[in-house]
Scaffold this motif. Structure first.
Motif, PDB file in Angstrom:
ATOM      1  N   CYS A 230       0.862  -1.184   0.000  1.00  0.00           N
ATOM      2  CA  CYS A 230       0.000   0.000   0.000  1.00  0.00           C
ATOM      3  C   CYS A 230       0.899   1.236   0.000  1.00  0.00           C
ATOM      4  O   CYS A 230       1.866   1.295   0.753  1.00  0.00           O
ATOM      5  CB  CYS A 230      -0.888   0.002   1.243  1.00  0.00           C
ATOM      6  SG  CYS A 230      -1.791   1.546   1.441  1.00  0.00           S
ATOM      7  N   ARG A 232       0.283   4.329   0.939  1.00  0.00           N
ATOM      8  CA  ARG A 232      -0.161   5.493   1.719  1.00  0.00           C
ATOM      9  C   ARG A 232       0.715   5.823   2.929  1.00  0.00           C
ATOM     10  O   ARG A 232       0.633   6.915   3.468  1.00  0.00           O
ATOM     11  CB  ARG A 232      -1.628   5.334   2.121  1.00  0.00           C
ATOM     12  CG  ARG A 232      -2.550   5.377   0.912  1.00  0.00           C
ATOM     13  CD  ARG A 232      -3.997   5.505   1.277  1.00  0.00           C
ATOM     14  NE  ARG A 232      -4.811   5.522   0.082  1.00  0.00           N
ATOM     15  CZ  ARG A 232      -5.131   6.627  -0.601  1.00  0.00           C
ATOM     16  NH1 ARG A 232      -4.725   7.802  -0.177  1.00  0.00           N
ATOM     17  NH2 ARG A 232      -5.861   6.550  -1.686  1.00  0.00           N
ATOM     18  N   GLY A 233       1.495   4.888   3.392  1.00  0.00           N
ATOM     19  CA  GLY A 233       2.523   5.200   4.387  1.00  0.00           C
ATOM     20  C   GLY A 233       2.044   5.596   5.775  1.00  0.00           C
ATOM     21  O   GLY A 233       2.722   6.377   6.453  1.00  0.00           O
ATOM     22  N   CYS A 234       0.924   5.068   6.243  1.00  0.00           N
ATOM     23  CA  CYS A 234       0.483   5.404   7.606  1.00  0.00           C
ATOM     24  C   CYS A 234       1.531   4.905   8.612  1.00  0.00           C
ATOM     25  O   CYS A 234       2.079   3.814   8.449  1.00  0.00           O
ATOM     26  CB  CYS A 234      -0.863   4.754   7.904  1.00  0.00           C
ATOM     27  SG  CYS A 234      -2.134   5.254   6.756  1.00  0.00           S
ATOM     28  N   PHE A 236       1.451   3.729  11.605  1.00  0.00           N
ATOM     29  CA  PHE A 236       1.211   2.581  12.479  1.00  0.00           C
ATOM     30  C   PHE A 236       1.074   1.277  11.696  1.00  0.00           C
ATOM     31  O   PHE A 236       0.704   0.249  12.244  1.00  0.00           O
ATOM     32  CB  PHE A 236      -0.074   2.805  13.303  1.00  0.00           C
ATOM     33  CG  PHE A 236      -1.247   3.223  12.441  1.00  0.00           C
ATOM     34  CD1 PHE A 236      -2.009   2.281  11.793  1.00  0.00           C
ATOM     35  CD2 PHE A 236      -1.531   4.564  12.258  1.00  0.00           C
ATOM     36  CE1 PHE A 236      -3.053   2.658  10.972  1.00  0.00           C
ATOM     37  CE2 PHE A 236      -2.579   4.955  11.439  1.00  0.00           C
ATOM     38  CZ  PHE A 236      -3.342   4.008  10.797  1.00  0.00           C
ATOM     39  N   CYS A 237       1.367   1.305  10.396  1.00  0.00           N
ATOM     40  CA  CYS A 237       1.019   0.157   9.555  1.00  0.00           C
ATOM     41  C   CYS A 237       2.246  -0.455   8.892  1.00  0.00           C
ATOM     42  O   CYS A 237       3.050   0.259   8.294  1.00  0.00           O
ATOM     43  CB  CYS A 237       0.024   0.617   8.495  1.00  0.00           C
ATOM     44  SG  CYS A 237      -0.417  -0.667   7.344  1.00  0.00           S
ATOM     45  N   THR A 240       2.572  -1.015   4.563  1.00  0.00           N
ATOM     46  CA  THR A 240       3.061   0.055   3.705  1.00  0.00           C
ATOM     47  C   THR A 240       4.562  -0.014   3.461  1.00  0.00           C
ATOM     48  O   THR A 240       5.077   0.621   2.550  1.00  0.00           O
ATOM     49  CB  THR A 240       2.632   1.406   4.315  1.00  0.00           C
ATOM     50  OG1 THR A 240       2.697   2.389   3.319  1.00  0.00           O
ATOM     51  CG2 THR A 240       3.486   1.795   5.504  1.00  0.00           C
ATOM     52  N   GLU A 272      -5.200  -4.035  -0.113  1.00  0.00           N
ATOM     53  CA  GLU A 272      -5.358  -2.994   0.912  1.00  0.00           C
ATOM     54  C   GLU A 272      -6.261  -1.877   0.395  1.00  0.00           C
ATOM     55  O   GLU A 272      -6.792  -1.090   1.160  1.00  0.00           O
ATOM     56  CB  GLU A 272      -4.000  -2.427   1.337  1.00  0.00           C
ATOM     57  CG  GLU A 272      -3.020  -3.448   1.889  1.00  0.00           C
ATOM     58  CD  GLU A 272      -3.596  -4.369   2.948  1.00  0.00           C
ATOM     59  OE1 GLU A 272      -4.450  -3.923   3.732  1.00  0.00           O
ATOM     60  OE2 GLU A 272      -3.199  -5.553   2.978  1.00  0.00           O
ATOM     61  N   LYS A 361      -3.193   9.259   4.032  1.00  0.00           N
ATOM     62  CA  LYS A 361      -4.395   8.418   3.986  1.00  0.00           C
ATOM     63  C   LYS A 361      -5.522   9.134   3.233  1.00  0.00           C
ATOM     64  O   LYS A 361      -6.376   8.505   2.624  1.00  0.00           O
ATOM     65  CB  LYS A 361      -4.847   8.101   5.406  1.00  0.00           C
ATOM     66  CG  LYS A 361      -5.973   7.104   5.463  1.00  0.00           C
ATOM     67  CD  LYS A 361      -5.662   6.021   6.438  1.00  0.00           C
ATOM     68  CE  LYS A 361      -6.817   5.093   6.625  1.00  0.00           C
ATOM     69  NZ  LYS A 361      -6.366   3.733   6.885  1.00  0.00           N
TER      70      LYS A 361
HETATM   71  S1  SF4 Z   1      -3.353   1.694   7.279  1.00  0.00           S
HETATM   72 FE1  SF4 Z   1      -4.317   1.188   5.319  1.00  0.00          FE
HETATM   73  S2  SF4 Z   1      -4.046   3.040   4.085  1.00  0.00           S
HETATM   74 FE2  SF4 Z   1      -2.597   3.195   5.782  1.00  0.00          FE
HETATM   75  S3  SF4 Z   1      -0.683   2.324   4.969  1.00  0.00           S
HETATM   76 FE3  SF4 Z   1      -1.776   0.670   6.027  1.00  0.00          FE
HETATM   77  S4  SF4 Z   1      -2.929  -0.344   4.418  1.00  0.00           S
HETATM   78 FE4  SF4 Z   1      -2.341   1.657   3.619  1.00  0.00          FE
END
Ligand code: SF4
Lengths: 507, 142
Positions: A230, A232-234, A236-237, A240, A272, A361
């Motif tokens: 994904c 988007r680079g959040c 906490f995830c 990504t 995702e 996001k």
């Molecule tokens: S939380 Fe969702 S949108 Fe954000 S990086 Fe992870 S998969 Fe992507």
């Protein structure tokens, strides 16, 4: 005659994973909770009924991740198969490697840990998995020298269960996309070589498209992957951190045909963000998404679902290309289907916090517009009979009471839109063992207020969804009845629980 | 293991100087890794040091894979309790963790097998430091 002792590598999981959840993927979420108000056996039947197997104990449908590992090992020439947990004893003689995978081995992931924290009772997925690992067959396998490899998205949880690790005689835990390492690891295990204890597969070793195999047998509820990663680079995830890869249409098609051959008439497109399939960075490209749906609908006569989509993509795709309404009317809401289910992430209603922890996001819209993006995309989904199950994270790092209030305001604005909203807690590990700390130091009265709004929203729409869309098939009537009863029970419990929780949380 | 597979593995030996038995025992991804030894007889205070070393090696030499060999009196798998925050902090590299024993002789046996550019993390009051220095290894003390 079938030789039932012929698999040297047996791949499996416990019942909460090895089930098609009555053909309703969402019911699988019940397995992440404790058996509230019902005997555990009945709860397990609701959440995870047994699945059909062949004479060798191979399930007709199995979790997609296990199917990928099975395919990779078969392609490499191993005698490997996914086997139902109730049938692995049939393979005890020939088995040399036992592989176990899970989404949430010990209920440390969301939403299991929320259930656990709130009710104080261990979720059934944890109980079921631990029971399976302590079963006589697994013990016998270990005693005869079978190597045990654990893996899957919850692999990291073993680091917090070292007594159990030792008790089960786990040889190696593999964390991350395993295609590039698993063949080598299994070969070493079969050759009796010394294995490492832990393998974390980093971005450098994520498999390329060519290294990702096509599944050999059907996946649960027809789930098939259309992309990985994904952009988007959040913060906490972990998804990504891995490179973005689009699975080519011909590979997706092959997997759909594998499922159809086994009688699975539905498909869940896993990604995702399904709308970013073939996309241009964080912008959906309508041609690629339409081609994907065209191909899927050509084969799938039942329902099509999306595993995940991002709210920003939904808004952008509809505002710029009317893509959502087009997909809904031309490909999704056809004869065999009257709604589309999808998981989406709200995470917070605070633009301030969104800017800090998930600045992309909302892209291509600015993070300051996040609540608007969420509301608009909920409206778009509602208008197109798309029913989201939305996650929201409480206690994100840097969260203050302003952020919680903004989130509560957003929940109120989402009330007109049919949806399920699931709160999750951002909690440090170890908290599960200290629930008092959780209630006294972590949950504030603002959190409680927010959670009550969320639960009210979800209960309101859950009844509507069940009345109009979900579990409408006559054979599912008993299930529907039980779930309705459960909703009433939750309402009743909640009315008694709220004052108690409020009294024990800090302000 | 077939002869062909063995031969192919020996071609990889350019990545691991010194010993062939190490090659046979390791996964393919380990052969292209930087090797680290952590001597763990208390909480891992050197966590930052290990992470910094990984980052430096990644920038300087392009390493994206690390093998962490652990010598620990905590035993297997309990030594992982001391490593879990390190493992959870690493997201950008492939990491393979191996338990190599608990005694000083296990440590000396291990370093004889490892490439000479391996990094060793050890408490500054360890009696083994001199023996390790003699072998010209990259020693990091905490
Ligand atoms: S939380 Fe969702 S949108 Fe954000 S990086 Fe992870 S998969 Fe992507």
């Amino acid at each position: 005659m079938i030789d039932v002792t012929s698999y040297e590598v047996v791949i499996t999981s416990d019942r909460t994973m090895m089930s098609n959840h009555h053909g309703k993927e969402f019911l699988g979420f019940l397995a992440t909770g404790p058996a509230v108000g019902l005997p555990e056996k009945l709860w397990m039947w609701l959440a995870a009924p047994k699945i059909k197997v062949d004479g060798e104990g191979r399930p007709i449908e199995a979790p997609y991740g296990l199917r990928k590992i099975e395919a990779k090992l078969i392609d490499a020439g191993f005698r490997a198969a996914v086997i139902d947990p109730d049938h692995i004893h049939k393979h005890l003689d020939g088995m040399k490697v036992l592989m176990v995978g899970h989404h949430d081995f010990f209920a440390y992931g969301p939403p299991s840990n929320e259930w656990w924290l709130i009710t104080g009772e261990e979720p059934v997925n944890r109980l079921s998995f631990m029971r399976f690992m302590r079963s006589e067959t697994v013990r016998k396998a270990k005693a005869k020298g079978v190597k045990v490899i654990a893996g899957g998205p919850a692999a990291w949880q073993w680091l917090w269960e070292l007594d159990f690790w030792r008790e089960c005689g786990i040889d190696v835990v593999v964390d991350g996309e395993a295609e590039r390492v698993i063949v080598d690891l299994v070969r070493k295990a079969l050759d009796g070589e010394e294995l490492p204890n832990y393998v974390f597969v980093g971005p450098a070793d994520t498999p390329s498209i060519d290294e990702i195999p096509v599944i050999k047998a059907a996946s649960v509820n027809g789930l098939i992957e259309v992309m990985r990663g994904c952009p988007r680079g959040c913060k906490f995830c972990s998804v990504t951190l891995r490179p973005l890869r689009f699975i080519p249409l011909d590979k997706i098609e092959k997997e759909i045909l594998v499922n159809i051959k086994s009688g699975i008439t539905n498909a869940i497109l896993h990604s995702e963000d399904v709308l970013l399939y073939g996309g241009d960075g964080i912008k959906p490209r309508p041609e690629a998404v339409i081609k994907l749906h065209e191909m899927v609908r050509k084969h799938v006569k039942g329902s099509i679902a999306w595993s995940h989509a991002s709210l920003a993509s939904i808004k952008y795709a509809e505002d710029n290309f009317k893509l959502i309404s087009r997909l809904a009317s031309e490909y999704l809401l056809t004869e065999g289907q009257n709604f589309l289910g999808v998981e989406v992430g709200i995470e917070t209603g605070s633009p301030r916090l969104a800017e800090i922890i998930m600045p992309a996001k909302s892209a291509p819209y600015p993070a300051s517009m996040w609540p608007e993006v969420v509301e608009d995309s909920f409206r778009i989904m509602h208008e197109n009979t798309i029913i989201p199950a939305a996650t929201l994270i409480i206690g994100l790092p840097g969260e203050n009471s302003y952020d919680v209030v903004k989130t509560a305001e957003l929940i109120d604005k989402l009330r007109p839109y049919r949806s399920i909203i699931v709160p999750m807690f951002f909690v440090p590990m170890g908290v599960l063992k200290n629930r008092d700390w959780f209630k006294k130091q972590y949950l504030t009265s603002d959190h409680i207020d927010l959670m009550i709004r969320i639960v009210n929203h979800t209960l309101y729409w859950a009844e509507d969804i069940m009345n109009k869309f979900y579990l409408r098939e006559p054979y599912l009537t008993p299930l529907r009845f039980l779930l309705k009863l459960f909703i009433q029970y939750v309402k009743w419990r909640l009315s008694r629980l709220v004052p108690v929780i409020e009294a024990t949380t800090h302000r | 293991m077939s002869l062909i597979v063995k031969c192919l593995k020996h071609l990889n030996i350019i990545y691991v100087r010194n010993v062939q038995n190490l090659v046979i025992e390791m996964l393919d991804i380990e052969l292209k890794s930087h090797h680290m030894v952590i001597v763990l007889d208390s909480d891992l205070d050197g966590l930052e040091m290990v992470l910094r070393n990984m980052a430096e090696l990644s920038i300087k030499n392009g390493f994206r894979r690390f093998v962490i060999h652990v010598i620990s009196t905590y035993g297997n798998p309990y030594y992982l309790e001391k490593l879990r925050y390190l493992l959870q902090s690493i997201t950008s590299y492939t990491v393979v963790v191996r338990y190599e024993g608990s005694s000083s002789s296990d440590l000396l046996k291990l370093i004889n097998k490892l490439p000479s550019d391996s990094s060793i993390f050890i408490r500054r009051d360890s009696p083994l430091i001199d023996a390790l220095k003699e072998r010209g290894l990259n020693i990091y003390l905490w």
